[in-house]
Design a protein around this motif. Structure first.
Motif, PDB file in Angstrom:
ATOM      1  N   TYR A  11       7.099  48.860  35.958  1.00 18.80           N
ATOM      2  CA  TYR A  11       6.061  49.638  36.632  1.00 18.80           C
ATOM      3  C   TYR A  11       5.412  50.622  35.659  1.00 18.80           C
ATOM      4  O   TYR A  11       4.179  50.785  35.644  1.00 18.80           O
ATOM      5  N   LEU A  12       6.239  51.308  34.866  1.00 17.67           N
ATOM      6  CA  LEU A  12       5.717  52.283  33.912  1.00 17.67           C
ATOM      7  C   LEU A  12       4.837  51.616  32.862  1.00 17.67           C
ATOM      8  O   LEU A  12       3.801  52.166  32.457  1.00 17.67           O
ATOM      9  N   GLN A  13       5.227  50.440  32.422  1.00 16.07           N
ATOM     10  CA  GLN A  13       4.432  49.709  31.434  1.00 16.07           C
ATOM     11  C   GLN A  13       3.081  49.296  32.017  1.00 16.07           C
ATOM     12  O   GLN A  13       2.053  49.387  31.344  1.00 16.07           O
ATOM     13  N   LYS A  14       3.088  48.842  33.262  1.00 20.32           N
ATOM     14  CA  LYS A  14       1.852  48.352  33.869  1.00 20.32           C
ATOM     15  C   LYS A  14       0.829  49.451  34.096  1.00 20.32           C
ATOM     16  O   LYS A  14      -0.386  49.195  34.050  1.00 20.32           O
ATOM     17  N   ILE A  15       1.279  50.688  34.343  1.00 21.64           N
ATOM     18  CA  ILE A  15       0.315  51.777  34.556  1.00 21.64           C
ATOM     19  C   ILE A  15       0.053  52.578  33.280  1.00 21.64           C
ATOM     20  O   ILE A  15      -0.698  53.545  33.297  1.00 21.64           O
ATOM     21  N   GLY A  16       0.674  52.164  32.176  1.00 26.75           N
ATOM     22  CA  GLY A  16       0.368  52.797  30.892  1.00 26.75           C
ATOM     23  C   GLY A  16       1.182  54.019  30.542  1.00 26.75           C
ATOM     24  O   GLY A  16       0.840  54.758  29.609  1.00 26.75           O
ATOM     25  N   GLY A  17       2.259  54.272  31.268  1.00 33.61           N
ATOM     26  CA  GLY A  17       3.134  55.398  30.940  1.00 33.61           C
ATOM     27  C   GLY A  17       2.484  56.739  31.207  1.00 33.61           C
ATOM     28  O   GLY A  17       1.540  56.868  31.995  1.00 33.61           O
ATOM     29  N   TYR A  18       2.993  57.761  30.537  1.00 36.76           N
ATOM     30  CA  TYR A  18       2.473  59.120  30.695  1.00 36.76           C
ATOM     31  C   TYR A  18       1.110  59.251  30.015  1.00 36.76           C
ATOM     32  O   TYR A  18       0.878  58.684  28.946  1.00 36.76           O
ATOM     33  N   ASP A  19       0.221  60.013  30.613  1.00 35.40           N
ATOM     34  CA  ASP A  19      -1.103  60.273  30.058  1.00 35.40           C
ATOM     35  C   ASP A  19      -0.978  61.373  29.007  1.00 35.40           C
ATOM     36  O   ASP A  19      -0.810  62.545  29.340  1.00 35.40           O
ATOM     37  N   LYS A  59       4.914  65.368  18.462  1.00 33.84           N
ATOM     38  CA  LYS A  59       3.909  64.616  19.208  1.00 33.84           C
ATOM     39  C   LYS A  59       3.746  65.121  20.628  1.00 33.84           C
ATOM     40  O   LYS A  59       2.831  64.712  21.334  1.00 33.84           O
ATOM     41  N   GLY A  60       4.656  65.990  21.098  1.00 38.23           N
ATOM     42  CA  GLY A  60       4.586  66.495  22.447  1.00 38.23           C
ATOM     43  C   GLY A  60       5.458  65.717  23.412  1.00 38.23           C
ATOM     44  O   GLY A  60       5.955  64.626  23.107  1.00 38.23           O
ATOM     45  N   ALA A  61       5.628  66.284  24.602  1.00 39.92           N
ATOM     46  CA  ALA A  61       6.565  65.717  25.569  1.00 39.92           C
ATOM     47  C   ALA A  61       6.130  64.352  26.080  1.00 39.92           C
ATOM     48  O   ALA A  61       6.937  63.430  26.190  1.00 39.92           O
ATOM     49  N   SER A  62       4.855  64.202  26.425  1.00 41.38           N
ATOM     50  CA  SER A  62       4.398  62.939  26.995  1.00 41.38           C
ATOM     51  C   SER A  62       4.520  61.794  26.004  1.00 41.38           C
ATOM     52  O   SER A  62       4.994  60.705  26.352  1.00 41.38           O
ATOM     53  N   ALA A  63       4.085  62.017  24.776  1.00 43.93           N
ATOM     54  CA  ALA A  63       4.200  60.975  23.761  1.00 43.93           C
ATOM     55  C   ALA A  63       5.661  60.639  23.503  1.00 43.93           C
ATOM     56  O   ALA A  63       6.022  59.461  23.336  1.00 43.93           O
ATOM     57  N   SER A  64       6.522  61.653  23.496  1.00 45.91           N
ATOM     58  CA  SER A  64       7.947  61.415  23.261  1.00 45.91           C
ATOM     59  C   SER A  64       8.561  60.610  24.398  1.00 45.91           C
ATOM     60  O   SER A  64       9.396  59.726  24.175  1.00 45.91           O
ATOM     61  N   ARG A  65       8.170  60.903  25.621  1.00 45.67           N
ATOM     62  CA  ARG A  65       8.652  60.115  26.760  1.00 45.67           C
ATOM     63  C   ARG A  65       8.185  58.662  26.661  1.00 45.67           C
ATOM     64  O   ARG A  65       8.950  57.736  26.950  1.00 45.67           O
ATOM     65  N   ASN A  66       6.937  58.469  26.263  1.00 50.30           N
ATOM     66  CA  ASN A  66       6.431  57.107  26.123  1.00 50.30           C
ATOM     67  C   ASN A  66       7.165  56.339  25.027  1.00 50.30           C
ATOM     68  O   ASN A  66       7.436  55.144  25.167  1.00 50.30           O
ATOM     69  N   ILE A  67       7.503  57.015  23.947  1.00 53.77           N
ATOM     70  CA  ILE A  67       8.274  56.382  22.875  1.00 53.77           C
ATOM     71  C   ILE A  67       9.651  55.980  23.386  1.00 53.77           C
ATOM     72  O   ILE A  67      10.153  54.894  23.097  1.00 53.77           O
ATOM     73  N   GLN A 111       1.617  66.161  33.624  1.00 52.27           N
ATOM     74  CA  GLN A 111       1.734  64.756  33.259  1.00 52.27           C
ATOM     75  C   GLN A 111       2.634  63.989  34.220  1.00 52.27           C
ATOM     76  O   GLN A 111       2.379  62.822  34.514  1.00 52.27           O
ATOM     77  N   ASP A 112       3.690  64.654  34.696  1.00 55.46           N
ATOM     78  CA  ASP A 112       4.576  63.991  35.649  1.00 55.46           C
ATOM     79  C   ASP A 112       3.854  63.772  36.976  1.00 55.46           C
ATOM     80  O   ASP A 112       3.927  62.682  37.563  1.00 55.46           O
ATOM     81  N   TYR A 113       3.142  64.780  37.456  1.00 62.13           N
ATOM     82  CA  TYR A 113       2.388  64.681  38.701  1.00 62.13           C
ATOM     83  C   TYR A 113       1.393  63.513  38.643  1.00 62.13           C
ATOM     84  O   TYR A 113       1.302  62.692  39.565  1.00 62.13           O
TER      85      TYR A 113
END
Length: 277
Positions: free
Chosen positions: A163-171, A75-83, A178-180
């Motif tokens: 905070y991460l939940q409120k802004i929707g995590g990684y795009d 799924k890629g790095a961003s999706a994996s971080r969100n999981i 994605q980190d930036y």
């Protein structure tokens, strides 16, 4: 791990990984060695095809604070971080790339610096280029204004899961940066990012460090991130962003262009980069 059994809040270390069995254990061990006692490790294996699943099975049998989630397809790095963030039980989230390592007191010192009014805490980083190492000393307080010039935070922070939940995590739509993008949104909604005055992470700067990402096109991600946040930028920030994108594209930039595009407070940084990097 139940945080109610500890006087300190639970911190979740989140690590996405993909085909890095030969170095992943080093990253995990650096979390296990933390002086902060109340910590869990959440690892998302992004459909690795090497020995990673066997390694993680063995480690999870030994360490009860280690949680492993297996992606059936990559799924890629961003999706994996969100999981990982979604499955984390900690009040605080601290990210770690699978080829980097933490100093043993990283979490303890970051937690000491975290205060209301700040969106996150980072630290100075030791950048490991193989033949040489450089310590990246960051600004004590990194504001949204600072971030709209370039990523002055690096690749990881400690922040609140809320905070991460409120802004929707990684795009997950971004191919890179994605980190930036996440740091900009954190600073915009919850305040500046503080830097602990210590070198607490070793960052692997070898060229293969992006192997978990689903696209090799870093430039497309940087351009998309720039366009996403362009309306927040002033003319000076836009000019400098365009200059940095040109560098990312591998285009030649001369001294005159450097001086025209670079704000005065960033000139020393850009001159140093042009001369030595």
């Amino acid at each position: 791990m139940n945080s109610e059994n500890h006087s300190k809040p639970l911190v979740s270390a989140v690590i996405p990984t993909h085909n890095r069995a030969e170095i992943l254990e080093r990253a995990i061990q650096s979390v296990l060695d933390q002086t902060w006692e109340n910590i869990e490790i959440v690892i998302v294996d992004d459909a690795s095809e090497d020995e990673t699943p066997q390694l993680l099975e063995s480690l999870s049998d030994k360490h009860k604070n280690l949680k492993v989630i297996q992606n059936s397809t990559s799924k890629g790095a961003s999706a994996s971080r969100n999981i990982a963030i979604k499955n984390a039980e900690g009040e605080y989230i601290a990210g770690l790339d699978d080829d980097d390592i933490w100093r043993p007191n990283r979490i303890e010192l970051l937690m000491e610096e975290f205060q209301e009014g700040y969106s996150a805490v980072t630290s100075n980083d030791r950048m490991d280029f193989g033949e040489k190492e450089i310590v990246w000393k960051k600004k004590p307080i990194i504001t949204l204004h600072d971030l709209l010039f370039y990523n002055q935070v690096g690749n990881q922070v400690l922040t609140k899961k809320e905070y991460l939940q409120k802004i929707g995590g990684y795009d997950e739509s971004l191919q890179s940066a994605q980190d930036y993008d996440l740091w900009i949104r954190l600073a915009h909604d919850f305040g500046p990012i503080k830097t602990a005055p210590h070198t607490l992470q070793v960052v692997n700067m070898n060229e293969d460090r992006e192997s978990i990402t689903t696209s090799d096109s870093k430039t497309d991600g940087y351009i998309a991130c720039f366009q996403k946040h362009r309306d927040k930028m002033n003319s000076e920030q836009i000019k400098y962003q365009k200059y940095r994108i040109k560098i990312t594209e591998g285009k030649h930039t001369g001294w005159l262009e450097l001086f025209k595009a670079t704000p005065r407070h960033l000139l020393i940084k850009e001159i140093t980069r042009k001369l030595f990097l």
